[in-house]
Design a protein around this motif. Structure first.
Motif, short mmCIF file in Angstrom:
data_model
loop_
_atom_site.label_atom_id
_atom_site.label_comp_id
_atom_site.label_asym_id
_atom_site.label_seq_id
_atom_site.Cartn_x
_atom_site.Cartn_y
_atom_site.Cartn_z
N HIS A 1 2.56 1.81 -3.28
CA HIS A 1 1.68 2.28 -4.35
C HIS A 1 1.25 3.74 -4.19
N GLU A 2 1.14 4.13 -3.06
CA GLU A 2 0.67 5.45 -2.54
C GLU A 2 1.75 6.54 -2.80
N ARG A 3 3.00 6.14 -2.06
CA ARG A 3 4.25 7.06 -1.98
C ARG A 3 5.40 6.64 -2.60
N GLU B 1 0.72 -1.25 -0.04
CA GLU B 1 0.12 0.13 0.06
C GLU B 1 0.81 1.20 0.11
N ALA B 2 1.86 1.34 0.66
CA ALA B 2 2.88 2.28 0.99
C ALA B 2 3.48 2.71 -0.40
N THR C 1 3.09 2.59 -11.17
CA THR C 1 2.37 2.66 -10.15
C THR C 1 2.95 2.85 -8.85
N HIS C 2 4.22 2.33 -8.71
CA HIS C 2 5.00 2.59 -7.36
C HIS C 2 5.67 3.72 -7.78
N ARG C 3 5.18 4.86 -7.54
CA ARG C 3 5.94 6.15 -7.86
C ARG C 3 7.14 6.25 -7.47
N ARG D 1 1.57 1.53 9.63
CA ARG D 1 0.52 0.78 8.89
C ARG D 1 0.24 -0.30 9.05
N ALA E 1 8.06 6.32 0.66
CA ALA E 1 7.51 5.46 1.75
C ALA E 1 8.60 5.01 2.59
#
Length: 196
Positions: free
Chosen positions: A32-34, A29-30, A106-108, A46, A38
Motif C-alpha cells: 500500500h505504501e510503496r 502495508e508495504a 492504491t498499491h502503487r 516489518r 516494496a
C-alpha cells in the motif's frame, strides 16, 4: 530446515501460522505504501521475522503478491454478491469497476504487474479465477437487462480497470472522470438499443 506449507495454512503449527499472518499484514502495508518498490527484506523487517522465514512461506515476491491479491479477490467475491442484491446491475457493475481501479491504484506501481499477469494465460492462479468469476457474474447481469454492451468481456473490463489505474497512479484526481468515460462507453443507449 522446516518447509511449512504455503498453500494450506490450516496444516501449519500455530507459530508458523502466526508468522505467516504477520508477513501478510506487513506485505499489505508495504504494498500500500510503496507498491512495486516494496522488497522482501523490508516486508520481513516489518513483520519481525527473518528473511528465511519469509521465504519458507513465500518463495518469491510474486507468490506473496498472489496471496495478497487472492485474499482481496475472495472478499470481493462476497462484496459482488452483496452489490447485486442491493443495487441495479449497471450500478453494481460500476461499483465493481471502481473498486478494482481503487485497489490497483492504491498499491502503487502494481498495475503493470497485475496487467501482465492477467495477459499471461500460463498463470492460472486462484486469484485470477475468482476475479473473473465475480466479474463475469456482475457483467452478465448488466448485459442480461441490456444496460451494457453485449460484446464486452470480463478480461476487457479488467484491462480497462488496470489501464485507468495505471493512467492515474500519479494523478488520482483524474480517476473519477476516466471511470465515467469508460462506463459511458460500456452503456447501451436506452432509447435506441445502440451502444453509446
Amino acid at each position: 530446515m522446516s518447509t511449512e506449507s504455503t498453500t494450506n495454512p490450516r496444516h501449519m503449527r500455530a507459530d508458523a501460522r502466526r508468522n505467516r499472518e504477520r508477513i501478510i499484514a506487513a506485505a499489505n502495508e508495504a504494498f500500500h505504501e510503496r507498491g512495486a518498490e516494496a522488497t522482501m527484506d523490508e516486508i520481513a523487517r516489518r513483520a519481525g521475522v527473518g528473511i528465511g522465514t519469509l521465504y519458507r512461506h513465500f518463495p518469491t515476491w510474486n507468490a506473496l503478491l498472489d496471496v495478497i491479491l487472492h485474499d482481496w479477490a475472495e472478499s470481493e467475491r462476497i462484496r459482488t454478491r452483496e452489490m447485486l442484491a442491493t443495487s441495479a446491475p449497471a450500478e453494481a457493475l460500476e461499483q465493481w469497476f471502481r473498486r478494482h481501479v481503487d485497489k490497483v491504484r492504491t498499491h502503487r506501481g502494481l498495475s503493470k504487474t497485475m496487467l501482465s499477469n492477467l495477459e499471461n494465460d500460463a498463470l492460472k492462479s486462484p486469484m485470477k479465477a475468482i476475479t473473473r468469476e465475480s466479474g463475469n457474474l456482475i457483467l452478465a447481469r448488466a448485459q442480461e437487462i441490456g444496460a451494457v454492451r453485449p460484446d464486452i468481456t470480463v478480461d476487457e473490463l479488467l484491462k480497462l480497470a488496470y489501464a485507468v489505474a495505471l493512467a492515474t497512479e500519479q494523478s488520482p484526481d483524474d480517476a473519477d472522470r476516466l471511470i465515467s468515460v469508460v462506463m459511458d462507453g460500456l452503456r447501451v443507449t436506452p432509447s435506441t438499443g445502440d451502444v453509446s
